[in-house]
Design a protein around this motif. Structure first.
Motif, PDB file in Angstrom:
ATOM      1  N   ARG A 187       0.841  -1.192   0.000  1.00 50.58           N
ATOM      2  CA  ARG A 187       0.000   0.000   0.000  1.00 50.58           C
ATOM      3  C   ARG A 187       0.876   1.242   0.000  1.00 50.58           C
ATOM      4  O   ARG A 187       2.075   1.172   0.265  1.00 50.58           O
ATOM      5  CB  ARG A 187      -0.939  -0.002   1.222  1.00 50.58           C
ATOM      6  CG  ARG A 187      -0.240  -0.139   2.562  1.00 50.58           C
ATOM      7  CD  ARG A 187      -1.195  -0.742   3.595  1.00 50.58           C
ATOM      8  NE  ARG A 187      -0.760  -0.594   4.982  1.00 50.58           N
ATOM      9  CZ  ARG A 187       0.019  -1.451   5.614  1.00 50.58           C
ATOM     10  NH1 ARG A 187       0.492  -2.527   4.993  1.00 50.58           N
ATOM     11  NH2 ARG A 187       0.355  -1.260   6.881  1.00 50.58           N
ATOM     12  N   HIS A 230       1.019   5.775   0.801  1.00 52.09           N
ATOM     13  CA  HIS A 230       0.534   6.810   1.721  1.00 52.09           C
ATOM     14  C   HIS A 230       0.264   6.239   3.121  1.00 52.09           C
ATOM     15  O   HIS A 230      -0.730   6.567   3.762  1.00 52.09           O
ATOM     16  CB  HIS A 230      -0.727   7.485   1.171  1.00 52.09           C
ATOM     17  CG  HIS A 230      -0.453   8.500   0.097  1.00 52.09           C
ATOM     18  ND1 HIS A 230      -0.213   8.128  -1.209  1.00 52.09           N
ATOM     19  CD2 HIS A 230      -0.376   9.849   0.125  1.00 52.09           C
ATOM     20  CE1 HIS A 230      -0.017   9.225  -1.929  1.00 52.09           C
ATOM     21  NE2 HIS A 230      -0.093  10.284  -1.152  1.00 52.09           N
ATOM     22  N   LEU A 231       1.147   5.370   3.578  1.00 54.18           N
ATOM     23  CA  LEU A 231       1.020   4.760   4.893  1.00 54.18           C
ATOM     24  C   LEU A 231       1.918   5.471   5.892  1.00 54.18           C
ATOM     25  O   LEU A 231       2.757   6.304   5.528  1.00 54.18           O
ATOM     26  CB  LEU A 231       1.385   3.278   4.827  1.00 54.18           C
ATOM     27  CG  LEU A 231       2.849   2.903   4.562  1.00 54.18           C
ATOM     28  CD1 LEU A 231       3.079   1.424   4.896  1.00 54.18           C
ATOM     29  CD2 LEU A 231       3.254   3.139   3.098  1.00 54.18           C
ATOM     30  N   GLY A 265      -2.804   3.584   5.193  1.00 50.75           N
ATOM     31  CA  GLY A 265      -2.434   3.682   3.791  1.00 50.75           C
ATOM     32  C   GLY A 265      -3.623   3.432   2.886  1.00 50.75           C
ATOM     33  O   GLY A 265      -4.774   3.390   3.328  1.00 50.75           O
ATOM     34  N   ARG A 266      -3.337   3.240   1.604  1.00 55.73           N
ATOM     35  CA  ARG A 266      -4.436   3.018   0.663  1.00 55.73           C
ATOM     36  C   ARG A 266      -3.980   2.215  -0.547  1.00 55.73           C
ATOM     37  O   ARG A 266      -2.802   2.202  -0.915  1.00 55.73           O
ATOM     38  CB  ARG A 266      -5.047   4.338   0.217  1.00 55.73           C
ATOM     39  CG  ARG A 266      -4.169   5.217  -0.667  1.00 55.73           C
ATOM     40  CD  ARG A 266      -4.878   6.532  -0.987  1.00 55.73           C
ATOM     41  NE  ARG A 266      -4.123   7.414  -1.831  1.00 55.73           N
ATOM     42  CZ  ARG A 266      -3.888   8.700  -1.560  1.00 55.73           C
ATOM     43  NH1 ARG A 266      -4.345   9.239  -0.438  1.00 55.73           N
ATOM     44  NH2 ARG A 266      -3.211   9.453  -2.394  1.00 55.73           N
ATOM     45  N   ASN A 291      -9.070   3.615   1.310  1.00 48.33           N
ATOM     46  CA  ASN A 291      -8.268   3.691   2.529  1.00 48.33           C
ATOM     47  C   ASN A 291      -8.281   2.362   3.275  1.00 48.33           C
ATOM     48  O   ASN A 291      -9.275   1.624   3.253  1.00 48.33           O
ATOM     49  CB  ASN A 291      -8.795   4.796   3.450  1.00 48.33           C
ATOM     50  CG  ASN A 291      -8.343   6.170   3.019  1.00 48.33           C
ATOM     51  OD1 ASN A 291      -7.367   6.311   2.286  1.00 48.33           O
ATOM     52  ND2 ASN A 291      -9.044   7.195   3.468  1.00 48.33           N
ATOM     53  N   SER A 340      -5.355   7.352   4.793  1.00 49.55           N
ATOM     54  CA  SER A 340      -4.065   7.437   4.112  1.00 49.55           C
ATOM     55  C   SER A 340      -3.558   8.866   4.205  1.00 49.55           C
ATOM     56  O   SER A 340      -4.302   9.784   4.550  1.00 49.55           O
ATOM     57  CB  SER A 340      -4.212   7.017   2.648  1.00 49.55           C
ATOM     58  OG  SER A 340      -5.201   7.818   2.001  1.00 49.55           O
ATOM     59  N   GLY A 377      -4.475  12.426   7.930  1.00 49.39           N
ATOM     60  CA  GLY A 377      -4.926  11.544   6.870  1.00 49.39           C
ATOM     61  C   GLY A 377      -6.088  12.139   6.102  1.00 49.39           C
ATOM     62  O   GLY A 377      -6.717  13.110   6.533  1.00 49.39           O
ATOM     63  N   HIS A 412      -3.580  16.221   5.922  1.00 46.27           N
ATOM     64  CA  HIS A 412      -2.933  15.040   5.361  1.00 46.27           C
ATOM     65  C   HIS A 412      -1.591  15.482   4.787  1.00 46.27           C
ATOM     66  O   HIS A 412      -1.345  16.675   4.605  1.00 46.27           O
ATOM     67  CB  HIS A 412      -3.796  14.406   4.258  1.00 46.27           C
ATOM     68  CG  HIS A 412      -3.850  15.234   3.005  1.00 46.27           C
ATOM     69  ND1 HIS A 412      -3.051  15.003   1.918  1.00 46.27           N
ATOM     70  CD2 HIS A 412      -4.615  16.316   2.683  1.00 46.27           C
ATOM     71  CE1 HIS A 412      -3.311  15.885   0.973  1.00 46.27           C
ATOM     72  NE2 HIS A 412      -4.260  16.703   1.404  1.00 46.27           N
TER      73      HIS A 412
END
Length: 324
Positions: free
Chosen positions: A195, A197-198, A212-213, A217, A242, A259, A287
């Motif tokens: 994944r 964006h964690l 994450g995503r 998400n 995320s 996020g 985010h």
């Protein structure tokens, strides 16, 4: 539609509409407090705004300062900018520009020195650059063996683990391992759930990857133990998201901030000893922010106040009691 199917659909709709069970409020574990910044109860307060409003930054603490690097401000053009926050003085100063602009880069601190890895270039392609901040100079290091952006970097001892994110061919399924003493890279299997964006944080000598995503998400919480070279799963992050950050303000405690989804998330959630709890919500949800820890506190710096390409100069600190 058959009656049995109608009932099933109704039950599913009711389950989806039902409010989730609220998390218990955070209570500090029994034991001594960890330092002078430890508060009697969790509370947020504002700090001096950063000089530059930006998002998709990376940040890491070096002694009494926090180094905030790269990101975007108004366009997708990656920034080279470095700004340094003095924690005790609540004051910012400029730092040296990165050799190459980057957003969605990853950073960590080892032996009192900041390291920055990868990120996206102006064409939104992941990069292989690696740098160490030596005084007022970014020193180029051995490049990543595979380009990486929108992952997380976690230091355990003298080793940095770059987990998750986007590689040259999409979602990365290998974790890059950097030996800071030898200036050498290797790789191992990455998180069981690849994944981007964690968030990542080190707890008790292990690498925690959180949220994450992959399109949607995720709340996955997967942990790598360098001693056994094995991954395991822990209780999921209650609020799947995320573009978040995580830090460890107290021994054995991870705090997750920020996020994005349909909006930015104010929820702040803490993990310790196998369970999640709730901390006071963020006053300025964002985010792509920098999240770092000092003893008994978590700093949240810059980031986007709304999903997508938005930016903020906000800087805030959450005091977290570490013992009672």
């Amino acid at each position: 539609m058959p009656k049995r199917l109608l009932i099933a659909v109704a039950l599913l709709a009711a389950a989806c509409a039902a409010p989730s069970r609220p998390l218990p409020a955070y209570t500090p574990p029994a034991g001594p407090t960890s330092g002078p910044t430890t508060a009697a109860r969790p509370a947020w307060r504002a700090l001096a705004d950063a000089p530059t409003a930006r998002t998709e930054v990376t940040a890491t603490r070096v002694g009494g300062e926090v180094v905030v690097v790269g990101g975007m401000a108004g366009t997708w053009e990656p920034l080279r900018r470095t700004e340094v926050y003095d924690i005790a003085a609540d004051r910012w100063r400029p730092g040296p520009d990165l050799p190459a602009g980057a957003h969605h880069a990853m950073s960590a601190t080892v032996d009192g020195r900041a390291y920055v890895f990868g990120g996206y270039d102006a064409d939104r392609a992941p990069m292989t650059g690696a740098y160490r901040l030596d005084g007022d100079t970014w020193t180029p290091l051995a490049p990543l063996p595979s380009a990486r952006a929108a992952g997380t970097a976690v230091a355990v001892g003298a080793t940095v683990y770059v987990a998750g994110g986007i590689g040259p061919d999409g979602l990365a399924d290998r974790m890059l391992v950097y030996d800071t003493e030898a200036d050498r890279w290797s790789d191992v299997p990455g998180p069981p759930t690849p994944r981007e964006h964690l968030a990542g944080v080190a707890l008790d000598g292990r690498v925690h990857t959180i949220g994450g995503r992959v399109g949607a998400n995720l709340g996955d919480h997967e942990v790598y133990d360098p001693a056994t070279a094995a991954w395991s799963r822990l209780p999921r992050l209650p609020t799947a998201r995320s573009g978040l950050g995580a830090a460890a303000p107290c021994p054995g405690l991870a705090v997750v901030v920020g996020g994005e989804g349909a909006d930015t998330f104010p929820q702040v959630e803490a993990y310790s000893a196998g369970r999640w709890s709730a901390l006071p919500p963020s006053p300025t949800p964002r985010h792509g922010l920098g999240v770092v820890a000092v003893d008994g506190a978590v700093l949240a710096l810059a980031g986007g106040p709304r999903p997508g390409l938005t930016e903020s100069a906000a800087a805030e600190v959450l005091s977290v009691p570490c013992g009672r």
